[in-house]
Design a protein around this motif. Structure first.
Motif, PDB file in Angstrom:
ATOM      1  N   GLY A   1       0.840  -1.200   0.276  1.00 48.32           N
ATOM      2  CA  GLY A   1      -0.119  -0.436  -0.138  1.00 48.32           C
ATOM      3  C   GLY A   1       0.723   1.302  -0.012  1.00 48.32           C
ATOM      4  O   GLY A   1       0.781   2.193  -0.706  1.00 48.32           O
ATOM      5  N   ASP A   2       1.845   1.159   1.291  1.00 52.44           N
ATOM      6  CA  ASP A   2       2.518   2.365   0.919  1.00 52.44           C
ATOM      7  C   ASP A   2       3.473   2.687  -0.594  1.00 52.44           C
ATOM      8  O   ASP A   2       3.511   3.688  -0.543  1.00 52.44           O
ATOM      9  N   ARG A   3       4.080   2.274  -0.603  1.00 48.75           N
ATOM     10  CA  ARG A   3       4.695   1.578  -2.055  1.00 48.75           C
ATOM     11  C   ARG A   3       4.250   2.521  -2.981  1.00 48.75           C
ATOM     12  O   ARG A   3       4.333   3.044  -4.208  1.00 48.75           O
ATOM     13  N   LEU A   4       2.877   1.358  -3.406  1.00 50.15           N
ATOM     14  CA  LEU A   4       1.486   1.946  -4.481  1.00 50.15           C
ATOM     15  C   LEU A   4       1.969   3.381  -4.448  1.00 50.15           C
ATOM     16  O   LEU A   4       1.345   4.469  -5.597  1.00 50.15           O
ATOM     17  N   VAL A   5       1.115   3.652  -3.449  1.00 53.23           N
ATOM     18  CA  VAL A   5       0.717   5.356  -3.082  1.00 53.23           C
ATOM     19  C   VAL A   5       1.867   6.297  -3.593  1.00 53.23           C
ATOM     20  O   VAL A   5       1.936   7.150  -4.019  1.00 53.23           O
ATOM     21  N   GLU A   6       3.013   5.999  -3.551  1.00 54.19           N
ATOM     22  CA  GLU A   6       4.339   6.754  -3.546  1.00 54.19           C
ATOM     23  C   GLU A   6       4.608   6.413  -5.539  1.00 54.19           C
ATOM     24  O   GLU A   6       5.106   7.561  -5.751  1.00 54.19           O
ATOM     25  N   LEU A   7       4.390   5.247  -5.472  1.00 60.06           N
ATOM     26  CA  LEU A   7       4.740   5.333  -6.799  1.00 60.06           C
ATOM     27  C   LEU A   7       3.104   6.045  -7.825  1.00 60.06           C
ATOM     28  O   LEU A   7       4.148   6.778  -9.084  1.00 60.06           O
ATOM     29  N   GLN A   8       2.314   6.298  -7.493  1.00 60.16           N
ATOM     30  CA  GLN A   8       1.301   7.219  -8.062  1.00 60.16           C
ATOM     31  C   GLN A   8       1.466   8.710  -7.780  1.00 60.16           C
ATOM     32  O   GLN A   8       1.466   9.466  -9.046  1.00 60.16           O
ATOM     33  N   VAL A   9       1.530   9.262  -6.381  1.00 61.17           N
ATOM     34  CA  VAL A   9       0.867  10.357  -6.107  1.00 61.17           C
ATOM     35  C   VAL A   9       2.186  10.727  -6.743  1.00 61.17           C
ATOM     36  O   VAL A   9       2.530  11.692  -7.284  1.00 61.17           O
ATOM     37  N   THR A  10       3.466   9.786  -5.517  1.00 64.05           N
ATOM     38  CA  THR A  10       5.158  11.516  -6.089  1.00 64.05           C
ATOM     39  C   THR A  10       5.909  11.112  -7.570  1.00 64.05           C
ATOM     40  O   THR A  10       5.573  11.992  -8.148  1.00 64.05           O
ATOM     41  N   GLU A  11       5.338   9.167  -8.385  1.00 60.44           N
ATOM     42  CA  GLU A  11       6.187   9.131  -9.311  1.00 60.44           C
ATOM     43  C   GLU A  11       4.644   9.169 -10.666  1.00 60.44           C
ATOM     44  O   GLU A  11       6.010   9.948 -11.685  1.00 60.44           O
ATOM     45  N   GLY A  12       3.913   9.778 -10.102  1.00 55.86           N
ATOM     46  CA  GLY A  12       2.790   9.505 -11.688  1.00 55.86           C
ATOM     47  C   GLY A  12       2.701   8.826 -12.267  1.00 55.86           C
ATOM     48  O   GLY A  12       2.081   8.911 -12.975  1.00 55.86           O
ATOM     49  N   LEU A  13       3.091   7.970 -11.862  1.00 58.11           N
ATOM     50  CA  LEU A  13       2.574   6.230 -12.574  1.00 58.11           C
ATOM     51  C   LEU A  13       1.348   6.008 -12.134  1.00 58.11           C
ATOM     52  O   LEU A  13       1.321   5.554 -11.049  1.00 58.11           O
ATOM     53  N   PRO A  14       0.769   5.743 -13.325  1.00 54.59           N
ATOM     54  CA  PRO A  14      -0.642   4.906 -13.379  1.00 54.59           C
ATOM     55  C   PRO A  14      -1.253   3.995 -13.397  1.00 54.59           C
ATOM     56  O   PRO A  14      -1.114   3.010 -14.015  1.00 54.59           O
ATOM     57  N   VAL A  15      -0.400   3.587 -11.747  1.00 56.18           N
ATOM     58  CA  VAL A  15       0.051   1.293 -11.350  1.00 56.18           C
ATOM     59  C   VAL A  15      -0.880   1.192 -10.916  1.00 56.18           C
ATOM     60  O   VAL A  15      -1.289   2.336  -9.381  1.00 56.18           O
ATOM     61  N   TYR A  16      -1.955   0.266 -11.004  1.00 52.91           N
ATOM     62  CA  TYR A  16      -3.025  -0.164  -9.311  1.00 52.91           C
ATOM     63  C   TYR A  16      -3.147  -1.081  -9.706  1.00 52.91           C
ATOM     64  O   TYR A  16      -1.616  -2.393 -10.295  1.00 52.91           O
ATOM     65  N   VAL A  17      -3.084  -2.268  -8.576  1.00 51.01           N
ATOM     66  CA  VAL A  17      -3.008  -3.552  -7.876  1.00 51.01           C
ATOM     67  C   VAL A  17      -4.553  -4.226  -7.374  1.00 51.01           C
ATOM     68  O   VAL A  17      -5.218  -3.180  -7.147  1.00 51.01           O
ATOM     69  N   THR A  18      -4.975  -5.437  -8.012  1.00 47.66           N
ATOM     70  CA  THR A  18      -6.311  -5.544  -7.844  1.00 47.66           C
ATOM     71  C   THR A  18      -5.543  -7.209  -7.287  1.00 47.66           C
ATOM     72  O   THR A  18      -5.422  -8.191  -7.841  1.00 47.66           O
ATOM     73  N   PRO A  19      -5.810  -6.940  -6.146  1.00 41.79           N
ATOM     74  CA  PRO A  19      -5.599  -8.912  -5.524  1.00 41.79           C
ATOM     75  C   PRO A  19      -7.019 -10.021  -5.402  1.00 41.79           C
ATOM     76  O   PRO A  19      -8.127  -8.987  -5.523  1.00 41.79           O
ATOM     77  N   LEU A  20      -6.973 -10.315  -6.058  1.00 45.18           N
ATOM     78  CA  LEU A  20      -7.539 -11.799  -6.527  1.00 45.18           C
ATOM     79  C   LEU A  20      -7.754 -12.806  -5.117  1.00 45.18           C
ATOM     80  O   LEU A  20      -6.466 -13.615  -5.030  1.00 45.18           O
ATOM     81  N   ARG A  21      -8.573 -13.839  -4.903  1.00 47.20           N
ATOM     82  CA  ARG A  21      -8.705 -15.358  -4.368  1.00 47.20           C
ATOM     83  C   ARG A  21      -8.955 -16.076  -5.643  1.00 47.20           C
ATOM     84  O   ARG A  21      -9.328 -15.819  -7.162  1.00 47.20           O
ATOM     85  N   PRO A  22      -8.073 -17.862  -5.372  1.00 44.09           N
ATOM     86  CA  PRO A  22      -8.439 -18.377  -7.257  1.00 44.09           C
ATOM     87  C   PRO A  22      -9.886 -18.495  -6.823  1.00 44.09           C
ATOM     88  O   PRO A  22     -10.649 -18.637  -5.652  1.00 44.09           O
ATOM     89  N   ILE A  23     -10.761 -19.326  -7.791  1.00 44.79           N
ATOM     90  CA  ILE A  23     -11.823 -18.720  -8.348  1.00 44.79           C
ATOM     91  C   ILE A  23     -12.452 -20.823  -7.141  1.00 44.79           C
ATOM     92  O   ILE A  23     -13.106 -20.305  -6.883  1.00 44.79           O
ATOM     93  N   GLU A  24     -11.753 -21.237  -7.424  1.00 39.42           N
ATOM     94  CA  GLU A  24     -11.898 -21.951  -6.193  1.00 39.42           C
ATOM     95  C   GLU A  24     -12.079 -22.247  -5.134  1.00 39.42           C
ATOM     96  O   GLU A  24     -12.580 -22.781  -4.369  1.00 39.42           O
ATOM     97  N   ARG A  25     -11.302 -21.159  -4.895  1.00 31.90           N
ATOM     98  CA  ARG A  25     -11.643 -20.855  -3.337  1.00 31.90           C
ATOM     99  C   ARG A  25     -12.876 -19.800  -3.237  1.00 31.90           C
ATOM    100  O   ARG A  25     -13.581 -19.711  -2.574  1.00 31.90           O
TER     101      ARG A  25
END
Length: 107
Positions: free
Chosen positions: A63-87
């Motif tokens: 989370g903290d690093r993702l915000v730095e990449l998005q806000v400070t470095e201006g990179l449009p990068v996003y993370v979508t965590p998922l669980r396996p469909i079987e679970r």
């Protein structure tokens, strides 16, 4: 799992995606990744599948690093965590099979 499509990344975006993957796999070595282009918002999406009960744990790691990449470095990068469909299916079946709680008495 989704088929891997090749997404052209700038060198800086490629570094950011690899850094996020490293952070996630350090905590969740079984994680599987797909990199996709997205449009809402526009950017690069790192779709992460991890067999854990609460996918917020993935965001806790990056989370903290993702915000730095998005806000400070201006990179449009996003993370979508998922669980396996079987679970997910197994949990839905458990919920359906569970005995519903008794209703509260009306007094």
């Amino acid at each position: 799992m989704r088929p891997e499509n090749h997404v052209a990344l700038t060198p800086r975006m490629e570094d950011a995606v690899h850094e996020l993957k490293r952070l996630i796999t350090a905590r969740f070595p079984q994680a599987v990744f797909v990199v996709e282009e997205g449009c809402d918002p526009e950017g690069i999406y790192l779709v992460t599948t991890v067999d854990i009960a609460d996918t917020d744990e993935v965001m806790d790691v990056i989370g903290d690093r993702l915000v730095e990449l998005q806000v400070t470095e201006g990179l449009p990068v996003y993370v979508t965590p998922l669980r396996p469909i079987e679970r997910v299916i197994a949990q839905l079946r458990e919920r359906e099979a569970a005995t519903p709680p008794a209703p509260l008495p009306l007094t």
